[in-house]
Design a protein around this motif. Sequence first.
Motif, short mmCIF file in Angstrom:
data_model
loop_
_atom_site.label_atom_id
_atom_site.label_comp_id
_atom_site.label_asym_id
_atom_site.label_seq_id
_atom_site.Cartn_x
_atom_site.Cartn_y
_atom_site.Cartn_z
N PRO A 70 0.84 -1.20 0.00
CA PRO A 70 0.00 0.00 0.00
C PRO A 70 0.88 1.25 0.00
O PRO A 70 1.87 1.26 0.72
N LYS A 71 0.62 2.27 -0.76
CA LYS A 71 -0.26 2.11 -1.86
C LYS A 71 0.42 2.66 -3.11
O LYS A 71 0.42 3.85 -3.38
N TYR A 72 1.04 1.69 -3.82
CA TYR A 72 1.69 2.00 -5.10
C TYR A 72 0.64 1.89 -6.19
O TYR A 72 0.03 0.83 -6.36
N CYS A 73 0.44 2.94 -6.93
CA CYS A 73 -0.51 2.86 -8.03
C CYS A 73 -0.14 3.90 -9.08
O CYS A 73 0.53 4.89 -8.78
N THR A 74 -0.59 3.65 -10.29
CA THR A 74 -0.40 4.62 -11.37
C THR A 74 -1.49 5.69 -11.33
O THR A 74 -1.40 6.71 -11.98
N TYR A 75 -2.55 5.38 -10.56
CA TYR A 75 -3.69 6.29 -10.42
C TYR A 75 -3.90 6.64 -8.94
O TYR A 75 -3.33 6.00 -8.05
N ASP A 76 -4.80 7.60 -8.75
CA ASP A 76 -5.28 7.91 -7.39
C ASP A 76 -6.78 8.17 -7.53
O ASP A 76 -7.24 9.31 -7.40
N CYS A 77 -7.51 7.11 -7.84
CA CYS A 77 -8.93 7.25 -8.19
C CYS A 77 -9.75 7.83 -7.04
O CYS A 77 -9.53 7.45 -5.88
N ILE A 78 -10.73 8.65 -7.40
CA ILE A 78 -11.53 9.27 -6.33
C ILE A 78 -12.41 8.23 -5.64
O ILE A 78 -12.86 8.46 -4.53
N TYR A 79 -12.63 7.09 -6.29
CA TYR A 79 -13.50 6.07 -5.71
C TYR A 79 -12.72 4.95 -5.02
O TYR A 79 -13.31 3.97 -4.55
N CYS A 80 -11.39 5.05 -4.95
CA CYS A 80 -10.57 3.94 -4.45
C CYS A 80 -10.99 3.53 -3.03
O CYS A 80 -11.18 4.37 -2.16
N GLN A 81 -11.11 2.22 -2.83
CA GLN A 81 -11.50 1.70 -1.51
C GLN A 81 -10.31 1.58 -0.57
O GLN A 81 -10.47 1.40 0.63
N THR A 84 -6.65 -5.26 -13.17
CA THR A 84 -5.70 -4.18 -13.41
C THR A 84 -6.44 -2.92 -13.82
O THR A 84 -7.53 -3.00 -14.40
N ASN A 85 -5.83 -1.77 -13.55
CA ASN A 85 -6.47 -0.55 -14.04
C ASN A 85 -6.17 -0.32 -15.52
O ASN A 85 -6.69 0.61 -16.12
N GLY A 86 -5.34 -1.15 -16.10
CA GLY A 86 -5.08 -1.10 -17.54
C GLY A 86 -4.16 0.03 -17.99
O GLY A 86 -3.91 0.20 -19.18
S1 SF4 Z 1 -9.05 2.03 -7.56
FE1 SF4 Z 1 -7.66 3.37 -8.70
S2 SF4 Z 1 -6.25 4.22 -7.15
FE2 SF4 Z 1 -7.27 2.45 -6.23
S3 SF4 Z 1 -5.88 0.78 -6.60
FE3 SF4 Z 1 -7.36 0.75 -8.29
S4 SF4 Z 1 -6.46 1.98 -9.87
FE4 SF4 Z 1 -5.29 2.40 -8.02
#
Ligand code: SF4
Length: 305
Positions: free
Chosen positions: A24-35, A104-106
């Motif tokens: 936690p929390k490596y991601c290419t995004y930071d989605c507003i809906y992320c759980q 994956t977020n693709g």
């Molecule tokens: S919901 Fe978005 S920010 Fe959260 S892990 Fe998936 S891609 Fe990453």
Amino acid sequence: MRYVFGPVPSRRLGYSLGVDIIPPKYCTYDCIYCQIGKTTDKDIRRKSFYDPGLVADEVAGTVASTRVDVITFSGSGEPTLNSDLGTMIRKVKEKVDTPVAVITNGSLLHEKDVRADLAEADVVLPSLDAVTEEVFRKVNRPQSFLDIGKIIEGLKEFRAGYAKPIWLEIMLIKNINDDPDELRRMVEIVSSLGVDRIQLNTVTRPPSEETAGRIEKDELKQICELFGPRCEVICSFEKTGEIPAQADWTEIILETLKRHPLTLADVVRTTSLSRFQARTRLKAMEKKGLVKSYVLGDDLFYVVA
Ligand code: SF4
């Protein structure tokens, strides 16, 4: 257990053993809906995080002791950021016959090595929540080198080289990406991707940002019709869990809550506990300060305290 969690009842895959290969929390995004919460390390560089052999051993050990429909690589961030993903899937497949999925977020599908790693899986579940740059930035808040054109091209390239099922998830958020123009463009682009299933979701669990609101089911069904017969709404669990009687419930529930907020009904399905037993256990955990609860919409969710 260090790398696996569950099995959890997955909305899309049935009874799924999660494999968390990203800290936690490596991601290419930071989605507003992320759980999972806010992204702390927004990156597009792939890295080796864990020993693939240890991950495969833990997966195989768990599959041998409980019922699992599918092994799902996902986790506390974007799994394709793990440069050992392909090796891990191969090692798991050497040990067990259970199908392997990757959620994956693709965002990295434009990279050849990512497509090669994902080609090892039996089913790939990418997401696409926007088709215009403005909405993409609003919903997914991507790393700055990413743009929506690259994401869509990556999906097309992956489809061209991957003959197994691709199920595309679209997370729809009230007043963010449900604008008729965005939806019309999305239908056009998604139709050209040649995915096997289109799965619509909305915010039904506590999101990273309060502005991420849910779309009601009737409206989702209407949107679903725009996408045609391959589209479905995925908003409920159906399967019942099954975990060995000697299991350490507190540990299992906590490990799962680290990745997903759960309702009481989710805990009942994840475990073989009765509703009464699950409620008693959650209350005891809440009293000890291990978990906390809060209300979202009509549901009471539990998260790690
Ligand atoms: S919901 Fe978005 S920010 Fe959260 S892990 Fe998936 S891609 Fe990453």
